[in-house]
Design a protein around this motif. Structure first.
Motif: not given
Length: 675
Positions: A514-528, A601-605, A620-627, A653-654
């Protein structure tokens, strides 16, 4: 009344060791008809009070830069059949052997005796060298000390008894600790040079001058006096210990000047000389192996590795010669400490010289049964195998022919059997290896098991959870991604029955994925989700329910706190409550920056899915980016460039158009290149 032994001690004001010295003499004074004479050169009344507890025979002596005169002051008043001298910065470990030497009457058969001096270079006693010292002899009218510096007791007649008794000597440690080296040299060298002017035919004086120059790293003059001294010593009928010292040190000191070619020539000339002793040849071999390594003369280097082995075996068999042929720092034990490094050089030389036959012989010379001695050199043996990949099969075949139960060799035998396709033999060897595996080589056994699909149970029963944690992290960090993708499905079935080990490897694998690939949302959520459930299953097996309900309060490890926050977010996302998941996602970002890329990446999706113009979501999104940017700044400020680069990639990517992120990327690249 007869006095068997006179003990003479030179005492200054080294009160910190004097008490130990005197206490170590007490058994000699108690068990033998002996006397203690103290030559006192100090000024401290406290020192005298301590000495008076052991003897009333105290000789005041005004120091005059002449050790022989000070020693002779005590010698002149000795009335014993034998004489022994000692300093106030050394003490006997055990005098039983000396006591027995006199009580049994054996001393009547000898004219002199040596015992051992442990010369320590630090006060912890970790660094020392052993040397035989002639400190005991029959007391005759001819007995005297000679030489103002590095004084000698003469004559030390034959036959000579060599005792295993030893003294601890911390004089060199004191000099090193209190930076006394320069003071001593500045005092000794003018006296020695003055002596040399009066007696230019003294090889012993040349040796002492060379020693003083060496101690201040002035190797040019040291070589000059060493060469002069060796020429003078060869004119004498008898070979004394100073000639042995000069034989060994002329090439060594030349080597220290940086003239390797001349050092080689000097060493070869000395080896051909008829007066060169076996002990000198042994020590010279060590020097010449190092010289040949520097000159890249590998065939010649092998010649001196062979010579070292020949002389080592000879002196091991003729221990009386090994004892007799010694000088300051020139002993069989000192040369024996170089055995493994010399043979290691020989292994590298053999393959550079394409002489594989001798490589097999050198392997057989290593002390495989002495596991503790050889253990630190296993990485060097691995380096040898790795550097000559083209010869790997031949190297393993050489190990396979060896008759030893050493665990490292057994692993090499298993690798050879595997390479030959003998899987039954491989598995048998592998099982034996799991019972007795050298530290750090479990990874090799696991690799063998995965390649051949051996059940890992025998291996895992020998590994602690902590060791498996280290392995799981190391294997995922160091394997290339393509290799890991092939390795992971092969090893997982072998972990059945060991759920903790299986989950820990799964977590490391998912982190890398998960730290090396850009994954599709469904796969990313499944792996998480898989990741969180795996981590929380570990937590449930270890912690009580109340700890899991309040992971921050109970200070659970990072992974557990991260998974606890993230699983709440994922459950809300599954329920369609996307906005409500944001606080938990924010919390998880703070806890485990390593996974911030996957969470970002999940937040972007989620933002794309919401597709809402409401300002609150954008904020909210910008706050997360700032964080995440704040986390990145922290990594940059801490100089953690590799970690920062990974977080930056995910942050781009975000926030692909964020100029600040692009600037941070440039800084990471610039600073990371310097590091």
């Amino acid at each position: 009344m007869n006095i068997q032994l006179t003990i003479s001690m030179l005492v200054s004001d080294r009160i910190e060791t004097l008490g130990k010295c005197l206490a170590s003499l007490k058994p000699l004074l108690r068990e033998l008809d002996s006397e203690l004479i103290v030559v006192f050169t100090g000024k401290n009344e406290e020192t005298l009070e301590l000495v008076r507890q052991y003897t009333s025979h105290i000789i005041p002596f005004t120091w005059c830069d002449d050790f022989a005169k000070a020693r002779n002051a005590g010698l002149k008043e000795g009335r014993g059949e034998w004489f022994l001298y000692i300093d106030d910065d050394e003490w006997f470990e055990d005098t039983t052997e000396i006591i027995q030497f006199f009580k049994s009457g054996e001393y009547r058969l000898y004219q002199s005796a040596f015992y051992v001096q442990h010369n320590y270079l630090d006060f912890e006693g970790k660094r020392y060298s052993d040397g035989g010292v002639g400190r005991m002899c029959r007391l005759t009218p001819e007995t005297e000390f000679v030489f103002p510096i590095h004084e000698n007791l003469v004559p030390l007649g034959e036959p000579c008894k060599h005792l295993s008794t030893f003294v601890h000597h911390y004089g060199y440690a004191r000099k090193e600790c209190f930076d006394e080296k320069d003071t001593r040299t500045s005092r000794n060298l003018p006296l020695l040079l003055e002596m040399y002017e009066k007696d230019p035919d003294s090889p012993r004086c040349c040796m002492q001058i060379a020693q003083e120059y060496r101690s201040v790293s002035e190797f040019g003059p040291a070589v000059e006096y060493c060469r002069r001294g060796l020429g003078l010593a060869r004119k004498e009928k008898q070979i004394y210990n100073y000639e042995l010292w000069l034989q060994v040190h002329l090439p060594l000191l030349t080597f220290y000047t940086g003239d390797l070619r001349l050092a080689l020539e000097e060493g070869e000339r000395i080896l051909k000389h008829p007066r060169t002793l076996e002990s000198a040849a042994l020590h010279l071999s060590v020097t010449l192996v190092a010289v040949c390594r520097g000159l890249k003369e590998y065939k010649k280097g092998l010649k001196y590795v062979n010579l070292y082995h020949e002389k080592f075996c000879y002196l091991l068999e003729h221990k009386e010669k090994a004892v007799l042929q010694s000088a300051a720092g020139i002993t069989f034990d000192m040369a024996a400490k170089e055995m493994i490094p010399v043979y290691m050089d020989g292994l590298f030389f053999s393959l550079e010289a394409e002489d594989f036959q001798i490589a097999g012989r050198i392997l057989s010379w290593l002390p495989w049964e002495d596991r503790e001695q050889l253990l630190p050199y296993y990485p060097r043996l691995e380096e040898w195998k790795k550097e000559y990949q083209g010869k790997k099969t031949a190297i393993l075949e050489a190990y396979a022919r060896m008759d030893t139960e050493n665990p490292y060799v057994r692993i090499q035998k298993a690798l050879y059997a595997e390479g030959q396709g003998h899987l039954k033999e491989t598995e048998e060897l592998w099982k034996n290896c799991t019972k007795d595996c050298p530290p750090g080589f479990q990874w090799e056994l696991i690799e063998i098991a995965v390649r051949n699909q051996f059940l890992l149970e025998p291996m895992l029963k020998q590994m602690t959870p902590e060791a498996w944690n280290e392995y799981a992290k190391a294997v995922t960090d160091h394997k290339k991604w393509v290799e890991m993708q092939q390795f992971y499905p092969k090893i997982m079935p072998l972990l059945d029955g060991f759920p903790f080990y299986r989950r820990r490897l799964e977590q490391c694998y998912l982190e890398k994925l998960m730290t090396r690939e850009l994954l599709e949302e469904v796969r990313l959520r499944g792996f998480l989700k898989d990741y969180c459930e795996s981590v929380l299953a570990d937590a449930q097996a270890v912690y009580k329910g109340e700890a899991l309900e309040a992971p921050e309060t109970y200070a659970l490890p990072t992974r557990y706190r991260f998974a606890s926050a993230l699983i709440n977010a994922l459950n809300l996302i599954d329920a369609g409550k996307l906005i409500e998941s944001f606080p938990f996602l924010k919390e998880s970002l703070k806890i485990y920056p390593k996974m911030s890329g996957a969470v970002g990446q999940l937040l972007r999706y989620l933002e794309e899915e919401i597709q809402s113009p409401k300002q609150v979501i954008t904020e909210e999104f910008m706050l997360l980016g700032e964080q995440v940017k704040q986390i990145l700044r922290g990594l940059i400020n801490g100089g953690q460039w590799d970690e920062a680069y990974g977080v930056m990639e995910q942050l781009l990517s975000l926030l692909p158009d964020d100029l600040e992120v692009l600037q941070m990327k440039q800084e990471i690249l610039r600073q990371g290149a310097k590091a």
